[in-house]
Design a protein around this motif. Sequence first.
Motif, PDB file in Angstrom:
ATOM      1  N   GLY A   1       0.819  -1.203   0.000  1.00 28.14           N
ATOM      2  CA  GLY A   1       0.000   0.000   0.000  1.00 28.14           C
ATOM      3  C   GLY A   1       0.854   1.254   0.000  1.00 28.14           C
ATOM      4  N   GLY A   2       0.225   2.372   0.266  1.00 30.29           N
ATOM      5  CA  GLY A   2       0.944   3.635   0.236  1.00 30.29           C
ATOM      6  C   GLY A   2       0.346   4.646   1.190  1.00 30.29           C
ATOM      7  N   VAL A   3       1.184   5.630   1.560  1.00 32.89           N
ATOM      8  CA  VAL A   3       0.772   6.737   2.418  1.00 32.89           C
ATOM      9  C   VAL A   3       1.234   8.029   1.763  1.00 32.89           C
ATOM     10  N   ARG A   4       0.374   9.027   1.726  1.00 31.78           N
ATOM     11  CA  ARG A   4       0.777  10.372   1.336  1.00 31.78           C
ATOM     12  C   ARG A   4      -0.044  11.355   2.162  1.00 31.78           C
ATOM     13  N   ILE A   5       0.590  12.426   2.592  1.00 29.10           N
ATOM     14  CA  ILE A   5      -0.092  13.487   3.340  1.00 29.10           C
ATOM     15  C   ILE A   5       0.251  14.798   2.645  1.00 29.10           C
ATOM     16  N   GLU A   6      -0.774  15.522   2.233  1.00 30.73           N
ATOM     17  CA  GLU A   6      -0.560  16.730   1.420  1.00 30.73           C
ATOM     18  C   GLU A   6      -1.367  17.901   1.956  1.00 30.73           C
ATOM     19  N   ASP A   7      -0.673  19.001   2.186  1.00 28.55           N
ATOM     20  CA  ASP A   7      -1.315  20.259   2.537  1.00 28.55           C
ATOM     21  C   ASP A   7      -1.028  21.290   1.459  1.00 28.55           C
ATOM     22  N   LEU A   8      -1.931  22.234   1.313  1.00 24.63           N
ATOM     23  CA  LEU A   8      -1.735  23.389   0.437  1.00 24.63           C
ATOM     24  C   LEU A   8      -1.420  24.590   1.320  1.00 24.63           C
ATOM     25  N   VAL A   9      -0.310  25.258   1.037  1.00 23.07           N
ATOM     26  CA  VAL A   9       0.113  26.388   1.860  1.00 23.07           C
ATOM     27  C   VAL A   9       0.408  27.597   0.982  1.00 23.07           C
ATOM     28  N   VAL A  10       0.331  28.761   1.582  1.00 26.61           N
ATOM     29  CA  VAL A  10       0.718  30.012   0.926  1.00 26.61           C
ATOM     30  C   VAL A  10       1.987  30.518   1.591  1.00 26.61           C
ATOM     31  N   VAL A  11       2.996  30.838   0.795  1.00 24.09           N
ATOM     32  CA  VAL A  11       4.235  31.368   1.332  1.00 24.09           C
ATOM     33  C   VAL A  11       3.992  32.801   1.806  1.00 24.09           C
ATOM     34  N   THR A  12       4.392  33.077   3.050  1.00 27.85           N
ATOM     35  CA  THR A  12       4.224  34.396   3.644  1.00 27.85           C
ATOM     36  C   THR A  12       5.591  35.053   3.823  1.00 27.85           C
ATOM     37  N   GLU A  13       5.610  36.224   4.409  1.00 25.34           N
ATOM     38  CA  GLU A  13       6.872  36.943   4.588  1.00 25.34           C
ATOM     39  C   GLU A  13       7.822  36.239   5.553  1.00 25.34           C
ATOM     40  N   ASP A  14       7.271  35.419   6.457  1.00 24.23           N
ATOM     41  CA  ASP A  14       8.122  34.779   7.462  1.00 24.23           C
ATOM     42  C   ASP A  14       7.948  33.261   7.544  1.00 24.23           C
ATOM     43  N   GLY A  15       7.351  32.659   6.533  1.00 21.97           N
ATOM     44  CA  GLY A  15       7.143  31.211   6.560  1.00 21.97           C
ATOM     45  C   GLY A  15       6.035  30.816   5.613  1.00 21.97           C
ATOM     46  N   CYS A  16       5.034  30.130   6.140  1.00 22.74           N
ATOM     47  CA  CYS A  16       3.900  29.767   5.282  1.00 22.74           C
ATOM     48  C   CYS A  16       2.638  29.647   6.115  1.00 22.74           C
ATOM     49  N   ASP A  17       1.522  29.798   5.438  1.00 21.79           N
ATOM     50  CA  ASP A  17       0.198  29.716   6.047  1.00 21.79           C
ATOM     51  C   ASP A  17      -0.515  28.523   5.434  1.00 21.79           C
ATOM     52  N   ALA A  18      -0.861  27.532   6.268  1.00 20.81           N
ATOM     53  CA  ALA A  18      -1.525  26.328   5.769  1.00 20.81           C
ATOM     54  C   ALA A  18      -3.010  26.604   5.546  1.00 20.81           C
ATOM     55  N   LEU A  19      -3.462  26.374   4.314  1.00 21.54           N
ATOM     56  CA  LEU A  19      -4.881  26.526   3.995  1.00 21.54           C
ATOM     57  C   LEU A  19      -5.646  25.238   4.280  1.00 21.54           C
ATOM     58  N   THR A  20      -4.984  24.113   4.171  1.00 21.81           N
ATOM     59  CA  THR A  20      -5.613  22.822   4.453  1.00 21.81           C
ATOM     60  C   THR A  20      -5.773  22.678   5.961  1.00 21.81           C
ATOM     61  N   THR A  21      -6.995  22.383   6.406  1.00 18.40           N
ATOM     62  CA  THR A  21      -7.263  22.275   7.840  1.00 18.40           C
ATOM     63  C   THR A  21      -7.726  20.895   8.263  1.00 18.40           C
ATOM     64  N   PHE A  22      -7.985  19.993   7.307  1.00 19.09           N
ATOM     65  CA  PHE A  22      -8.439  18.658   7.701  1.00 19.09           C
ATOM     66  C   PHE A  22      -7.314  17.977   8.479  1.00 19.09           C
ATOM     67  N   PRO A  23      -7.640  17.308   9.603  1.00 17.56           N
ATOM     68  CA  PRO A  23      -6.595  16.748  10.482  1.00 17.56           C
ATOM     69  C   PRO A  23      -5.626  15.805   9.767  1.00 17.56           C
ATOM     70  N   LYS A  24      -4.381  15.810  10.288  1.00 22.11           N
ATOM     71  CA  LYS A  24      -3.342  14.942   9.709  1.00 22.11           C
ATOM     72  C   LYS A  24      -3.085  13.702  10.576  1.00 22.11           C
ATOM     73  N   GLU A  25      -3.623  13.675  11.777  1.00 24.14           N
ATOM     74  CA  GLU A  25      -3.502  12.464  12.562  1.00 24.14           C
ATOM     75  C   GLU A  25      -4.240  11.342  11.852  1.00 24.14           C
ATOM     76  N   LEU A  26      -3.707  10.121  11.946  1.00 25.61           N
ATOM     77  CA  LEU A  26      -4.305   8.991  11.232  1.00 25.61           C
ATOM     78  C   LEU A  26      -5.744   8.811  11.678  1.00 25.61           C
ATOM     79  N   MET A  27      -6.665   8.908  10.726  1.00 16.52           N
ATOM     80  CA  MET A  27      -8.083   8.807  11.005  1.00 16.52           C
ATOM     81  C   MET A  27      -8.600   7.431  10.608  1.00 16.52           C
ATOM     82  N   THR A  28      -9.340   6.819  11.516  1.00 13.52           N
ATOM     83  CA  THR A  28      -9.911   5.493  11.256  1.00 13.52           C
ATOM     84  C   THR A  28     -11.344   5.647  10.770  1.00 13.52           C
ATOM     85  N   VAL A  29     -11.653   4.981   9.672  1.00 13.45           N
ATOM     86  CA  VAL A  29     -13.007   4.998   9.115  1.00 13.45           C
ATOM     87  C   VAL A  29     -13.541   3.583   9.119  1.00 13.45           C
ATOM     88  N   SER A  30     -14.843   3.480   8.939  1.00 13.11           N
ATOM     89  CA  SER A  30     -15.464   2.154   8.952  1.00 13.11           C
ATOM     90  C   SER A  30     -15.419   1.505   7.571  1.00 13.11           C
TER      91      SER A  30
END
Length: 329
Positions: free
Chosen positions: A300-329
Amino acid sequence: MSAPVNVLYLTGFDSSNAVLLVEADRVRLFTDFRYAERARELDGVEVEETERHIYSDLEGRLPRRIGFEADALTYANFELLQAVGGVELARRRGLVESLRAVKEPGELDAIRRATEVTNRTYERLAEERFSGRTEKELVWRMTELFHEEGADEPAFAIDIAAGPTAASPHAVPGDRVVQEGELVLVDAGAKVDGYCSDCTRTFAVGEISDSLQEIYELTRLAQQAGLDAVRPGAIGRDVDAAARAVIADAGYGESFGHGLGHGIGLLVHEAPNLRPESTDVLAAGNAVTVEPGIYLSVVGGVRIEDLVVVTEDGCDALTTFPKELMTVS
């Protein structure tokens, strides 16, 4: 300009058959009868109606020297331009793409709204039953959710890959039924007002093995290292290296074979790029993805992807869905 996305960016005109000529004192757009009426509604653009095959109808219409998009013009159309009498051709690369890389406030607003739709769609998808449904069925359901949440359309073909299917970073969802005890990789994004979003999350279906949990946590740590490296002045290859080192040091370097991320805007893949060979320099206003992954054949495979905007001092993450491993049924 012959790349449709660059014509769209400079004029707001969306067409599969248009060529834009930017001159010192005017801007001309060449297109055929099917699009001419709509093109004439543009402000500040002179429209010249041509035959359907634009490049065979440019004799007498062009100045003595023009630049052309070397990465967009086909060789056949290049030959037609060469045949136009008295015109000198100059190759140009990346002129408009470099402008598109740094987003204007209105563009960032559209990307934010597209990402908000994507966040809500993932939240609703996580409430769905995965086990016992095919990858294709889940793709169809997610498409419905995107529209219900306000997307104009998905930004690209939704990728939902379960178990061993996800060992391919760009899998093709099929009729495989999702099983208990495996990971499901979901890569999707909304398009709103012409601008794209992009997000990847990996879900656990019921209880999964310790080894799968291990590669998930490793991917999460690598992504955080990549996010921490995003800032103005950072070089694409260095941001990539920050995340890649985490995976390589754990012995999975050969299982992360794609770049860390890419720019996003009118297209889902555009400048700047975060890849091992990238010399792109990040600047405030760039919108980029950060998406490390680990892919194990047959497993299998794992990928975790966020979309961010580069700011003057780093970046601002637009993606807010949790990154902790989520269990579904």
